[in-house]
Write a protein that holds these residues in place. Structure first.
Motif, mmCIF file in Angstrom:
data_model
loop_
_atom_site.group_PDB
_atom_site.id
_atom_site.type_symbol
_atom_site.label_atom_id
_atom_site.label_comp_id
_atom_site.label_asym_id
_atom_site.label_seq_id
_atom_site.Cartn_x
_atom_site.Cartn_y
_atom_site.Cartn_z
ATOM 1 N N TYR A 123 -2.339 11.022 -3.412
ATOM 2 C CA TYR A 123 -2.367 9.590 -3.687
ATOM 3 C C TYR A 123 -0.954 9.052 -3.632
ATOM 4 O O TYR A 123 -0.074 9.538 -4.333
ATOM 5 N N GLU A 125 0.898 5.624 -4.223
ATOM 6 C CA GLU A 125 0.763 4.262 -4.724
ATOM 7 C C GLU A 125 1.509 3.259 -3.837
ATOM 8 O O GLU A 125 1.033 2.149 -3.615
ATOM 9 N N THR A 128 -0.593 2.508 -0.803
ATOM 10 C CA THR A 128 -1.734 1.666 -1.179
ATOM 11 C C THR A 128 -1.274 0.229 -1.408
ATOM 12 O O THR A 128 -1.932 -0.717 -0.966
ATOM 13 N N TRP A 129 -0.142 0.057 -2.077
ATOM 14 C CA TRP A 129 0.391 -1.287 -2.320
ATOM 15 C C TRP A 129 0.717 -1.968 -0.989
ATOM 16 O O TRP A 129 0.430 -3.148 -0.796
ATOM 17 N N ASP A 131 -0.715 -1.382 1.844
ATOM 18 C CA ASP A 131 -2.006 -1.717 2.454
ATOM 19 C C ASP A 131 -2.596 -2.976 1.829
ATOM 20 O O ASP A 131 -3.117 -3.844 2.531
ATOM 21 N N TYR A 132 -2.512 -3.089 0.503
ATOM 22 C CA TYR A 132 -3.029 -4.280 -0.184
ATOM 23 C C TYR A 132 -2.272 -5.527 0.253
ATOM 24 O O TYR A 132 -2.868 -6.577 0.507
#
Length: 179
Positions: A123, A125, A128-129, A131-132
């Motif tokens: 994972y 972060e 992911t951030w 991507d968001y």
């Protein structure tokens, strides 16, 4: 002891007691440890070899994330089991604290406990951030939802989204209040 066939010492191997054998002791210890680790894998449902054959299971980050999914899912399952155990233990500690009149003791709700596994192989972060943020820029995701995820705030209801706007998007909130 003249070496004749009737002499027992010719055919009998030298029998003796070895007081200390580091090689034998280490092999015995390692075999026992492997057996314990295999048993632990079986009991908690981990994939065979994750604990007991670490040397054989070494992988790079790319191999872990691109594997057939067994290793990844096993780690995620282990993390979920650990989180459930921590929540249950914390709740029990709250009950015991109240039972024994420990100052400040109170019931602990499972949702009050947050465990962050941080960035790692499974994972990331920061990815992911990113991507968001990309999804927000393309109009596929509300900015409030992305900010809620980033700062650990609920973003399910309109009231949750309004709280996020008020805290992290004051200029947008002021425009909405002014209209």
């Amino acid at each position: 002891m003249d070496g004749s066939p009737d002499d027992v010492s010719v055919y009998a191997p030298a029998v003796g007691l070895t007081i200390f054998s580091p090689e034998l002791r280490e092999k015995s210890f390692l075999a026992r440890k492997q057996d314990y680790l295999r048993s632990a894998e079986n009991i908690i449902g981990l994939k065979r070899g994750l604990l007991s054959e670490v040397e054989a299971a070494e992988r790079t980050a790319t191999e872990v994330t691109s594997s057939a999914g067994d290793y990844n899912l096993t780690i995620i399952d282990f993390q979920q089991m650990f989180e459930a155990a921590v929540r249950e233990a914390a709740g029990l500690c709250g009950v015991l604290g109240r039972l024994y009149h420990v100052p400040g003791a109170h019931d602990i709700a499972p949702e009050d406990i947050s465990i962050d596994w941080g960035n790692g192989v499974l994972y990331d972060e920061d990815k992911t951030w990113a991507d968001y943020k990309d999804m927000v820029a393309r109009g596929l995701l509300k900015p409030e939802i992305a900010l809620g995820w980033r700062f650990g705030m609920p973003a399910e209801t309109e009231a949750d989204l309004a709280a996020i706007r008020q805290k992290y998007m004051p200029q947008l909130q002021q425009q909405a209040d002014g209209e």
